[in-house]
Design a protein around this motif. Structure first.
Motif, mmCIF file in Angstrom:
data_model
loop_
_atom_site.group_PDB
_atom_site.id
_atom_site.type_symbol
_atom_site.label_atom_id
_atom_site.label_comp_id
_atom_site.label_asym_id
_atom_site.label_seq_id
_atom_site.Cartn_x
_atom_site.Cartn_y
_atom_site.Cartn_z
ATOM 1 N N SER A 195 11.877 -31.368 -13.630
ATOM 2 C CA SER A 195 10.841 -31.012 -12.971
ATOM 3 C C SER A 195 9.937 -29.432 -13.262
ATOM 4 C CB SER A 195 11.491 -31.779 -11.652
ATOM 5 O OG SER A 195 12.213 -30.795 -11.289
ATOM 6 N N ASP A 196 8.854 -29.151 -12.606
ATOM 7 C CA ASP A 196 8.521 -27.742 -12.465
ATOM 8 C C ASP A 196 8.041 -27.387 -10.693
ATOM 9 O OD1 ASP A 196 7.882 -25.332 -13.085
ATOM 10 O OD2 ASP A 196 5.589 -25.582 -13.474
ATOM 11 N N PRO A 197 8.825 -26.891 -9.917
ATOM 12 C CA PRO A 197 9.564 -26.458 -10.006
ATOM 13 C C PRO A 197 10.930 -26.877 -10.455
ATOM 14 C CG PRO A 197 9.984 -25.424 -8.292
ATOM 15 C CD PRO A 197 8.594 -26.680 -8.692
ATOM 16 N N LEU A 198 12.069 -26.598 -10.963
ATOM 17 C CA LEU A 198 13.420 -26.869 -11.080
ATOM 18 C C LEU A 198 14.112 -28.198 -9.612
ATOM 19 C CD1 LEU A 198 15.869 -25.484 -14.234
ATOM 20 C CD2 LEU A 198 14.393 -27.722 -14.046
ATOM 21 N N ILE A 199 14.706 -29.721 -9.554
ATOM 22 C CA ILE A 199 15.744 -29.904 -8.285
ATOM 23 C C ILE A 199 16.598 -28.563 -8.493
ATOM 24 C CG2 ILE A 199 16.787 -31.102 -7.681
ATOM 25 C CD1 ILE A 199 14.965 -33.411 -9.430
ATOM 26 N N ASN A 200 17.137 -28.647 -7.215
ATOM 27 C CA ASN A 200 18.506 -27.780 -7.322
ATOM 28 C C ASN A 200 19.057 -28.669 -8.222
ATOM 29 O OD1 ASN A 200 20.212 -26.844 -5.990
ATOM 30 N ND2 ASN A 200 19.129 -26.231 -4.026
#
Length: 227
Positions: A195-200
């Protein structure tokens, strides 16, 4: 008097039926943000309608599904989509079509269509297909699988995770119809790890119950989209 009772009953039933059948139409996109300026607005399905008098045969036509898609990629498959973006006349009709090409041992990775049920027919080769149910009362998710040969048909219910895998030595081809002009697709691995941004990563580490280094590795990969 009986006639009055009959008419009253009919009126109540009609009202109850109208209330029971009233519902919000299913959205044809991920979301629809409300705006007050009509110049910045789109219809809920993202398309405006052409004046029917200006419609022509080309609005209901496309070609090219006889051409195999390029399967030389990480997942070994290619999805050629025919939706409202390809055939404007599909707008509001609630149906679309895809051609799926599979390299030997290629797959259409686990994914969902948030807005459509899919019915698939194999025209060449052999496919191992399946879908997983939503969470059940016993805490388990049931898996339904089938090996399909040429001419076999399988249904993937709306919103459920499903996949296809070419288990043969030769390329495979399938066609599928979807019950939406824009069924959408969410490829599970791509969405979770790319995903953008990345999932924590702390969220994913806890969710998948693995070492954080594994999550870091997965988030650094290039997740190919075969659509």
């Amino acid at each position: 008097m009986k006639g009055v009772h009959f008419l009253l009953t009919l009126a109540v039933l009609s009202l109850a039926t109208s209330i029971a059948s009233a519902y919000d139409p299913s959205p044809l996109q991920d979301f629809c943000v409300a705006v007050d300026d009509p110049n910045k607005a789109l219809f809920v399905n993202g398309k405006f309608c052409k004046d029917p008098k200006l419609a022509k045969a080309e609005d209901f036509f496309t070609s090219g599904l006889n051409i195999a898609g390029d399967t030389n990629n990480k997942v070994g498959s290619n999805v050629t989509t025919v939706n409202v973006d390809k055939i404007p006349g599909l707008n509001t009709l609630g149906i679309s079509l895809v051609r799926i090409d599979y390299a030997p041992y290629g797959q259409n990775p686990p994914h969902i269509h948030p807005r459509g049920t899919e019915i698939l027919v194999v025209v060449e080769g052999t496919l191992y297909v399946g879908f997983v149910t939503s969470n059940q009362k016993d805490g388990k998710n049931r898996l339904f699988t089938k090996v399909l040969n040429k001419g076999d048909v399988f249904v993937f219910p709306i919103g459920l995770i499903h996949f296809q895998f070419n288990s043969g030595y030769t390329p495979a081809v399938a066609f599928a119809a979807l019950s939406s002009q824009n069924a959408g697709v969410i490829t599970i691995a791509n969405a979770v790890f790319g995903s953008d941004p990345l999932i924590n990563p702390d969220v994913l580490t806890r969710s998948f119950q693995v070492d954080k280094n594994i999550i870091d590795y997965l988030q650094k990969q290039f997740w190919y989209d075969n659509n």
